[in-house]
Design an enzyme around this catalytic site. Structure first.
Site, PDB file in Angstrom:
ATOM      1  N   GLU A 187      12.772 -17.294  -3.546  1.00 50.14           N
ATOM      2  CA  GLU A 187      11.442 -16.906  -4.046  1.00 50.14           C
ATOM      3  C   GLU A 187      10.428 -16.883  -2.912  1.00 50.14           C
ATOM      4  O   GLU A 187       9.579 -15.993  -2.843  1.00 50.14           O
ATOM      5  CB  GLU A 187      10.976 -17.842  -5.163  1.00 50.14           C
ATOM      6  CG  GLU A 187      11.876 -17.860  -6.404  1.00 50.14           C
ATOM      7  CD  GLU A 187      12.141 -16.486  -6.995  1.00 50.14           C
ATOM      8  OE1 GLU A 187      11.280 -15.593  -6.856  1.00 50.14           O
ATOM      9  OE2 GLU A 187      13.226 -16.295  -7.572  1.00 50.14           O
ATOM     10  N   GLY A 215       1.093   1.486 -30.297  1.00 50.29           N
ATOM     11  CA  GLY A 215       0.247   1.588 -31.485  1.00 50.29           C
ATOM     12  C   GLY A 215       0.389   2.891 -32.242  1.00 50.29           C
ATOM     13  O   GLY A 215      -0.531   3.283 -32.960  1.00 50.29           O
ATOM     14  N   LYS A 216       1.534   3.571 -32.125  1.00 54.83           N
ATOM     15  CA  LYS A 216       1.714   4.849 -32.813  1.00 54.83           C
ATOM     16  C   LYS A 216       1.763   4.654 -34.325  1.00 54.83           C
ATOM     17  O   LYS A 216       1.072   5.340 -35.076  1.00 54.83           O
ATOM     18  CB  LYS A 216       3.009   5.525 -32.335  1.00 54.83           C
ATOM     19  CG  LYS A 216       3.027   5.825 -30.855  1.00 54.83           C
ATOM     20  CD  LYS A 216       4.317   6.484 -30.435  1.00 54.83           C
ATOM     21  CE  LYS A 216       5.529   5.587 -30.558  1.00 54.83           C
ATOM     22  NZ  LYS A 216       5.539   4.434 -29.643  1.00 54.83           N
ATOM     23  N   THR A 217       2.587   3.714 -34.749  1.00 50.43           N
ATOM     24  CA  THR A 217       2.710   3.459 -36.181  1.00 50.43           C
ATOM     25  C   THR A 217       1.371   3.028 -36.754  1.00 50.43           C
ATOM     26  O   THR A 217       0.949   3.469 -37.824  1.00 50.43           O
ATOM     27  CB  THR A 217       3.785   2.376 -36.409  1.00 50.43           C
ATOM     28  OG1 THR A 217       4.952   2.733 -35.683  1.00 50.43           O
ATOM     29  CG2 THR A 217       4.120   2.240 -37.867  1.00 50.43           C
ATOM     30  N   GLY A 267       5.351   0.200 -28.698  1.00 52.04           N
ATOM     31  CA  GLY A 267       4.334  -0.829 -28.843  1.00 52.04           C
ATOM     32  C   GLY A 267       2.934  -0.367 -28.516  1.00 52.04           C
ATOM     33  O   GLY A 267       2.009  -1.167 -28.483  1.00 52.04           O
ATOM     34  N   GLY A 295       4.234   8.243 -27.213  1.00 51.61           N
ATOM     35  CA  GLY A 295       3.756   7.155 -26.386  1.00 51.61           C
ATOM     36  C   GLY A 295       4.809   6.080 -26.266  1.00 51.61           C
ATOM     37  O   GLY A 295       5.751   6.047 -27.061  1.00 51.61           O
TER      38      GLY A 295
HETATM   39  P1  ADP Z   1       4.622   1.687 -31.838  1.00 51.66           P
HETATM   40  O1  ADP Z   1       4.784   2.270 -33.195  1.00 51.66           O
HETATM   41  O2  ADP Z   1       3.869   2.584 -30.895  1.00 51.66           O
HETATM   42  O3  ADP Z   1       5.862   1.180 -31.224  1.00 51.66           O
HETATM   43  P2  ADP Z   1       3.054  -0.188 -33.296  1.00 51.66           P
HETATM   44  O4  ADP Z   1       2.063   0.734 -33.886  1.00 51.66           O
HETATM   45  O5  ADP Z   1       4.132  -0.648 -34.173  1.00 51.66           O
HETATM   46  O6  ADP Z   1       3.675   0.416 -31.982  1.00 51.66           O
HETATM   47  O7  ADP Z   1       2.260  -1.418 -32.698  1.00 51.66           O
HETATM   48  C1  ADP Z   1       2.738  -2.713 -32.772  1.00 51.66           C
HETATM   49  C2  ADP Z   1       1.610  -3.687 -32.917  1.00 51.66           C
HETATM   50  O8  ADP Z   1       0.829  -3.747 -31.735  1.00 51.66           O
HETATM   51  C3  ADP Z   1       0.635  -3.300 -33.995  1.00 51.66           C
HETATM   52  O9  ADP Z   1       1.047  -3.784 -35.222  1.00 51.66           O
HETATM   53  C4  ADP Z   1      -0.642  -3.964 -33.540  1.00 51.66           C
HETATM   54  O10 ADP Z   1      -0.684  -5.300 -33.955  1.00 51.66           O
HETATM   55  C5  ADP Z   1      -0.529  -3.949 -32.045  1.00 51.66           C
HETATM   56  N1  ADP Z   1      -1.316  -2.860 -31.455  1.00 51.66           N
HETATM   57  C6  ADP Z   1      -0.829  -1.838 -30.726  1.00 51.66           C
HETATM   58  N2  ADP Z   1      -1.812  -1.036 -30.297  1.00 51.66           N
HETATM   59  C7  ADP Z   1      -2.948  -1.544 -30.775  1.00 51.66           C
HETATM   60  C8  ADP Z   1      -4.332  -1.146 -30.680  1.00 51.66           C
HETATM   61  N3  ADP Z   1      -4.718  -0.077 -29.993  1.00 51.66           N
HETATM   62  N4  ADP Z   1      -5.241  -1.912 -31.320  1.00 51.66           N
HETATM   63  C9  ADP Z   1      -4.865  -3.004 -32.009  1.00 51.66           C
HETATM   64  N5  ADP Z   1      -3.611  -3.414 -32.136  1.00 51.66           N
HETATM   65  C10 ADP Z   1      -2.649  -2.722 -31.523  1.00 51.66           C
HETATM   66 ZN    ZN Z   2      14.784 -12.243  -6.346  1.00 51.39          ZN
HETATM   67 MG    MG Z   3       6.492   2.269 -34.266  1.00 51.11          MG
END
Ligand code: ADP
Ligand code: ZN
Ligand code: MG
Length: 614
Positions: free
Chosen positions: A426, A208-210, A206, A203
């Site tokens: 703009e 939410g994979k981790t 950001g 995905g």
């Molecule tokens: P990735 O590993 O995909 O880059 P992370 O899991 O590190 O992203 O997500 C970063 C932060 O975004 C998380 O610590 C959380 O605070 C927020 N976040 C992302 N997805 C969600 C979700 N589905 N629900 C709640 N918080 C989320």
């Molecule tokens: Zn422009």
């Molecule tokens: Mg990550």
């Protein structure tokens, strides 16, 4: 070196203490008073002497009142002979018990040997410390190959569970099974089912994979070994592979457990894609991961979860069944999910009554979970800066722009001329966009500089969009050129600024995609042009490989050229037709700096520019 200095200081202290002990021995010995023979003889004749002990060349005399004296013998004669010579009668001598003691006691030995032993001891200790130093370095060098994974034990700290992950219904369902496997492996093995070894989360950044991987561990209540792909790779060849080995060993010891390899694309890239540079280390590491995943028993209770935002560059061997055979795709949250994510992150923030998270969710299409978390955080910081007790909609809306475009630079001083150019630029974007039917509505336009942009025009779809149509693509190219066209038509070609360069890049990118990726051209066959393959050549990434002839390249260029020219003509027509509207918009911008959607639409209506409907 520091460590060595510390050890050296300890060594010196130890030696000082030793020396102290030795010298106290030395001082102890002549504690008793030294007397000469004359005194002793007179004491004997006075009948004061209780006994005499002979210790080598000394005589220790104990008097009746308990005092002790030392008499040094001056020759080899026995004490009694000497005393006789001094005129002590045999009668008197008989009364005094004389005992000959062997003076080879501890203190004697310490006194004799220490002066020799001390330097030896010193050298020995020095050698020992040095050896320790070296072996420490060795241990560290050996520890290099140990996995540096961070372990989160289930009993430690606040748990992340599925409840903390908003939305992602399908992904959670898929992982629910994994949780079941970990919690209750028997149920599955009894049915003859094999527990999956690997789960690959794919995905955008950001999304939410981790977080999701952590939630699986929390939900199942098993330890979680976390390591990032880039942590395997060090300067030295072989380290990565050995770290992989050690990581899996650790996991097997604490099974059931989850091994989480984040950003696996750092090591899991397609092998053999490197040109002109050796990628041995990465390949070895990847091979070791493959070997380990093949090596452990299917039901050993170790599940490998890994995450990537580049599944396209992964080595096919990783995706083969028996490795990461479960793949979970995570997409950016839709409007409902965004609302839920906002709810989770708003929990510990005092929001004003009037804040509707639904409205915020509507305003943030394309935001990832991390963006949304960041957005609310920025809003709270802003509220603190404004000395408010609650976070209001104002702060949140402002933070949306900050997250999108970077912070405002109000202090950035620009000349009146540049302000005018920015205002027309703009206004050009906004006008062209408004005069075309398929573009997204304008939310805001501003000539306050933000991040790198001198000003900005914010457009956003009313609902979540996953596709773009051909018509939209063409209109978006025209809109991107709106600023450029307005500058030329208002100030003349020679006054064109360098401002629109990123607009031109955008237009070019859209046009290339239109022709090469989406088969949208009228004249070229509907196929893709160019293979998006990862290649590393002399350290540089080349992401595109040509899979078409030189002749085709010419036709593609001609098509792109035609598309952009048409878009420019369209934008120029709109700017010419609605010049009054453009002037009015620019004037308002110079006066008010920022126009919101409502204000903008009102002006457009007054000037007779209406958004056509398709
Ligand atoms: P990735 O590993 O995909 O880059 P992370 O899991 O590190 O992203 O997500 C970063 C932060 O975004 C998380 O610590 C959380 O605070 C927020 N976040 C992302 N997805 C969600 C979700 N589905 N629900 C709640 N918080 C989320
Ligand atoms: Zn422009
Ligand atoms: Mg990550």
């Amino acid at each position: 070196m520091k460590q060595f200095l510390k050890n050296f200081i300890i060594l010196v202290i130890v030696l000082l203490v030793l020396a102290g002990v030795v010298s106290s021995f030395q001082i102890n010995k002549p504690k008793n008073e030294n007397v000469n023979y004359t005194t002793l003889v007179s004491q004997i004749s006075e009948g004061k002497v209780k006994k005499i002990d002979i210790l080598g060349d000394r005589a220790a005399v104990t008097l009746n009142d308990g005092t002790e004296e030392i008499v040094l013998k001056e020759n080899q004669d026995s004490l009694s002979t000497t005393l006789k010579n001094f005129g002590v009668g045999p009668e008197e001598l008989k009364k005094i018990p004389i005992e000959v003691k062997n003076d080879r006691g501890a203190s004697y030995w310490v006194g004799t040997l220490l002066p020799f032993l001390l330097p030896i001891l010193f050298v020995g200790l020095l050698l020992w410390f040095m050896a320790r130093q070296v072996s420490g370095a060795n241990a560290r060098a050996l520890g290099f190959g140990q996995s540096t994974a961070r372990e989160t034990k289930p009993e430690e700290g606040p748990k992340v569970t599925f409840a903390d992950v908003a939305g992602m219904k399908e992904s959670k369902q898929e992982l629910e099974e994994v949780v079941e496997f970990l919690k209750n492996p028997k149920r599955f093995t009894e049915m003859g089912a094999k527990i999956p070894k690997g789960v690959l989360l794919m995905g955008p950044p950001g999304s939410g994979k981790t977080l999701l991987a952590r939630a699986v561990a929390g939900q199942a209540g098993v330890p979680f070994l976390h390591m990032s792909g880039s942590e395997f790779v060090e300067m030295f060849v072989g380290v990565g592979a050995s770290r992989v080995r050690s990581l899996f060993q650790r996991a097997k010891k604490i099974a059931p457990a989850i091994v989480f390899i984040d950003e696996i694309d750092a090591v899991g890239r397609r092998r053999g894609a490197g040109l002109g540079g050796s990628h041995d280390e990465r390949e070895q590491t990847l091979n070791q991961i493959l070997v380990e995943m093949d090596g452990f028993e299917p039901n050993s209770g170790v599940i490998v979860i890994s995450a990537t935002n580049r599944p396209d560059v992964l080595d096919p061997a990783l995706l083969r069944p028996g490795r990461f055979d479960r793949r979970v795709t995570i997409i950016l949250p839709d409007i409902n999910e965004r609302e839920e994510i906002l709810k989770i992150h708003a929990k510990n923030k005092p929001l004003a009554e009037e804040v509707s998270l639904r409205v915020i969710a509507e305003r943030t299409p394309g935001f990832s979970g991390a963006d949304l978390a960041n957005l609310l955080n920025e809003a709270s910081i802003l509220a603190v800066r404004r000395e408010k007790t609650q976070v209001a909609t104002d702060e949140i809306l402002e933070s949306i722009e900050k997250v999108l475009l970077g912070p405002e630079r109000r202090s950035h001083v620009i000349s009146e001329k540049e302000r005018r150019i920015t205002a027309y630029h703009e206004a050009g974007h906004a006008l062209v966009s408004h005069a075309l039917p398929r573009t997204d509505p304008i939310r805001k336009l501003s000539i306050i500089s933000r991040g790198h942009a001198g000003g900005y025009t914010l457009k956003m779809p009313t609902e979540d969009k996953h596709f773009h149509t051909r018509g939209e693509m063409r209109e978006d190219i025209a809109m991107a050129l709106g600023g450029y066209v307005a500058e030329i038509s208002v100030f003349g070609a020679d006054e064109l600024s360098t401002g629109p360069s990123s607009d031109l890049r955008m237009a070019t990118k859209l046009a290339r995609q239109y022709v090469m990726d989406f088969g949208m051209s009228d004249v070229l066959a509907p196929r893709t042009y160019g293979e998006h393959e990862e290649m590393i050549f002399l350290g540089r990434e080349i992401t595109e490989q040509r899979d078409y002839s030189e002749k085709m390249a010419e036709r593609i260029d001609a098509e792109i050229e035609k598309l952009v020219s048409e878009a420019r003509a369209e934008a120029a027509r709109i700017v010419k037709d609605y010049r009054v509207g453009l002037d009015r918009l620019a004037q308002e911008l110079l006066k008010r700096e920022t126009l919101e959607q409502g204000e903008f639409e009102k002006i457009m209506k007054e000037e007779g520019v209406e958004k056509p409907v398709v």
